[in-house]
Design a protein around this motif. Structure first.
Motif, PDB file in Angstrom:
ATOM      1  N   LYS A 188       0.591  -1.300  -0.042  1.00 14.28           N
ATOM      2  CA  LYS A 188      -0.023  -0.230   0.184  1.00 14.28           C
ATOM      3  C   LYS A 188      -0.015   1.236   0.251  1.00 14.28           C
ATOM      4  O   LYS A 188      -0.176   2.095   0.001  1.00 14.28           O
ATOM      5  CB  LYS A 188      -0.925   0.409   1.486  1.00 14.28           C
ATOM      6  N   ASN A 189       2.150   1.453   0.154  1.00 18.95           N
ATOM      7  CA  ASN A 189       2.886   2.420   0.213  1.00 18.95           C
ATOM      8  C   ASN A 189       4.884   2.642  -1.105  1.00 18.95           C
ATOM      9  O   ASN A 189       5.605   2.362  -0.323  1.00 18.95           O
ATOM     10  CB  ASN A 189       3.562   2.389   1.646  1.00 18.95           C
ATOM     11  N   VAL A 190       4.235   1.560  -2.199  1.00 16.80           N
ATOM     12  CA  VAL A 190       5.164   1.863  -2.798  1.00 16.80           C
ATOM     13  C   VAL A 190       5.432   3.208  -3.367  1.00 16.80           C
ATOM     14  O   VAL A 190       4.100   3.939  -3.905  1.00 16.80           O
ATOM     15  CB  VAL A 190       5.033   1.267  -4.159  1.00 16.80           C
ATOM     16  N   LYS A 191       6.582   3.270  -3.699  1.00 11.96           N
ATOM     17  CA  LYS A 191       7.403   5.271  -3.749  1.00 11.96           C
ATOM     18  C   LYS A 191       7.560   5.438  -5.087  1.00 11.96           C
ATOM     19  O   LYS A 191       8.192   4.116  -6.110  1.00 11.96           O
ATOM     20  CB  LYS A 191       8.020   5.506  -2.785  1.00 11.96           C
ATOM     21  N   LEU A 192       7.439   5.721  -5.978  1.00 14.18           N
ATOM     22  CA  LEU A 192       7.576   6.094  -7.532  1.00 14.18           C
ATOM     23  C   LEU A 192       8.567   7.510  -7.353  1.00 14.18           C
ATOM     24  O   LEU A 192       7.046   8.898  -7.278  1.00 14.18           O
ATOM     25  CB  LEU A 192       6.721   6.516  -8.546  1.00 14.18           C
ATOM     26  N   ILE A 193       9.209   7.599  -7.300  1.00 18.30           N
ATOM     27  CA  ILE A 193      10.082   9.146  -8.034  1.00 18.30           C
ATOM     28  C   ILE A 193      10.057   9.199  -9.286  1.00 18.30           C
ATOM     29  O   ILE A 193      11.120   8.335 -10.240  1.00 18.30           O
ATOM     30  CB  ILE A 193      11.541   8.965  -6.895  1.00 18.30           C
ATOM     31  N   ARG A 194      10.060  10.433  -9.539  1.00 16.58           N
ATOM     32  CA  ARG A 194      10.153  10.613 -10.777  1.00 16.58           C
ATOM     33  C   ARG A 194      10.433  12.411 -11.675  1.00 16.58           C
ATOM     34  O   ARG A 194       9.877  13.546 -10.334  1.00 16.58           O
ATOM     35  CB  ARG A 194       8.400  10.490 -11.367  1.00 16.58           C
ATOM     36  N   GLN A 195      11.285  12.224 -12.265  1.00 17.30           N
ATOM     37  CA  GLN A 195      11.725  13.866 -12.664  1.00 17.30           C
ATOM     38  C   GLN A 195      11.035  14.399 -13.363  1.00 17.30           C
ATOM     39  O   GLN A 195      10.162  13.409 -14.599  1.00 17.30           O
ATOM     40  CB  GLN A 195      13.110  13.490 -13.202  1.00 17.30           C
ATOM     41  N   SER A 196      10.711  15.980 -12.949  1.00 18.23           N
ATOM     42  CA  SER A 196       9.151  16.368 -13.351  1.00 18.23           C
ATOM     43  C   SER A 196      10.322  16.953 -15.228  1.00 18.23           C
ATOM     44  O   SER A 196      11.012  17.292 -14.923  1.00 18.23           O
ATOM     45  CB  SER A 196       9.027  17.157 -12.093  1.00 18.23           C
ATOM     46  N   GLU A 197       9.252  18.122 -15.439  1.00 17.18           N
ATOM     47  CA  GLU A 197       9.483  18.769 -16.954  1.00 17.18           C
ATOM     48  C   GLU A 197      10.884  20.260 -16.456  1.00 17.18           C
ATOM     49  O   GLU A 197      10.949  20.434 -17.327  1.00 17.18           O
ATOM     50  CB  GLU A 197       8.071  19.206 -17.447  1.00 17.18           C
ATOM     51  N   THR A 198      10.473  19.864 -15.224  1.00 23.94           N
ATOM     52  CA  THR A 198      11.191  21.379 -14.719  1.00 23.94           C
ATOM     53  C   THR A 198      12.414  20.578 -14.122  1.00 23.94           C
ATOM     54  O   THR A 198      13.249  21.582 -13.852  1.00 23.94           O
ATOM     55  CB  THR A 198      10.864  22.098 -13.653  1.00 23.94           C
ATOM     56  N   GLY A 199      12.692  19.397 -13.916  1.00 23.61           N
ATOM     57  CA  GLY A 199      13.933  18.688 -14.125  1.00 23.61           C
ATOM     58  C   GLY A 199      14.042  18.785 -11.910  1.00 23.61           C
ATOM     59  O   GLY A 199      14.821  18.160 -12.389  1.00 23.61           O
ATOM     60  N   GLY A 200      13.186  18.881 -11.317  1.00 27.78           N
ATOM     61  CA  GLY A 200      12.925  18.961 -10.153  1.00 27.78           C
ATOM     62  C   GLY A 200      12.420  17.387  -9.989  1.00 27.78           C
ATOM     63  O   GLY A 200      12.511  16.071 -10.881  1.00 27.78           O
ATOM     64  N   GLN A 201      12.277  16.804  -8.344  1.00 27.68           N
ATOM     65  CA  GLN A 201      11.961  15.581  -8.791  1.00 27.68           C
ATOM     66  C   GLN A 201      10.292  15.502  -7.310  1.00 27.68           C
ATOM     67  O   GLN A 201      10.221  15.714  -6.533  1.00 27.68           O
ATOM     68  CB  GLN A 201      12.821  14.644  -7.597  1.00 27.68           C
TER      69      GLN A 201
END
Length: 267
Positions: A188-201
């Motif tokens: 129930k608590n899987v983390k997805l770390i994704r780079q945004s279009e502006t370069g942030g996380q």
């Protein structure tokens, strides 16, 4: 009397052995599958190009590549201070997308590719190249994102990083590449770390026990996504006190409970 005492002991042992174990309700995926209704948003999925992507773009013609050679990079070194990186190995040609989403393409010049799918880029370059060539000359443009890599770590059987070749991959497929979650992974608590279009996380929390994840905008993964599976409470406690210490404490608790039970029964 003896039969009653034996049954009580068995019940006590069973109850105590379940302490710290994972609840059965926390393990299965898609627990409300009978309530799931597809919204159709994930039926068609396109991967979009982002800054710092490494693109492989080649132009070729069935009549011979000499006719389109001017549109393929010929240098073998990275061009310092430019937005384009080129190498020559057969017909392989690489381009680095700059922070503004642009590449420098031979003859054509600066081309904005950020936010486009590879199919969009292929068509756009085809249209831009056509005026420079002999009329009705057949040629094709291919584009591929070379750094479509996914990382999976945490409470999975085989933490891994892999490249995607077929254009898309779902979070379930990525977890399967890592051997699936261990019994101690929090579904129930899987983390997805994704780079945004502006370069942030960005960090997004996904619940694999909820069938509605199939409609989630994060069901399909983007280039450079990181999946982290957090350990459950029992696993966290085990990492603090150590496996052997935890087993010893559990044994002591069982012994104390049995002793207390026997004392009450034998009075």
């Amino acid at each position: 009397m003896k039969v009653r005492l034996f049954r009580l002991c068995l019940l006590s042992l069973a109850a105590l052995s379940l302490q710290g174990c994972v609840s059965v309700k926390e393990v299965p995926y898609f627990q409300n599958a009978e309530e799931y209704v597809s919204n159709g948003q994930n039926d068609v999925y396109d991967l979009f190009i982002m800054p710092k992507d490494l693109l492989m773009i080649s132009v070729f013609s069935p009549y011979g590549n000499e006719a389109v050679s001017m549109f393929n990079l010929t240098d073998v070194s990275v061009l310092q201070g430019t937005r384009t990186s080129g190498s020559r190995s057969g017909d392989v040609h690489y381009y680095i997308v700059d922070n503004d989403g642009n590449i420098d393409f031979p003859v054509v010049g600066t081309v904005h590719v950020g936010g486009l799918s590879k199919e969009n880029v292929e068509q756009m370059l085809h249209d831009k190249i056509a005026p420079y060539l002999q009329k009705d000359l057949a040629f094709n443009v291919t584009c591929r994102i070379q750094n479509y890599n996914i990382t999976v770590l945490g409470e999975v059987r085989t933490p891994t990083m892999f490249s995607v070749d077929n254009g898309k991959v779902s979070i379930l497929e990525a977890l399967a590449r890592a051997g699936d979650l261990t019994i101690d992974g929090q579904r129930k608590n899987v983390k997805l770390i994704r780079q945004s279009e502006t370069g942030g996380q960005e960090v997004h929390t996904l619940d694999l026990t909820d069938a509605s994840i199939l409609n989630s905008p994060y069901y399909y993964l983007r280039q450079r996504d990181i999946i982290y599976v957090e350990p459950n409470k029992a696993r966290k406690e085990e990492s603090v006190v150590g496996t052997s210490t935890r087993i010893w404490f559990r044994g002591v608790a069982i012994s104390v409970s049995l002793g207390s039970l026997l004392t009450r029964v034998l009075r």
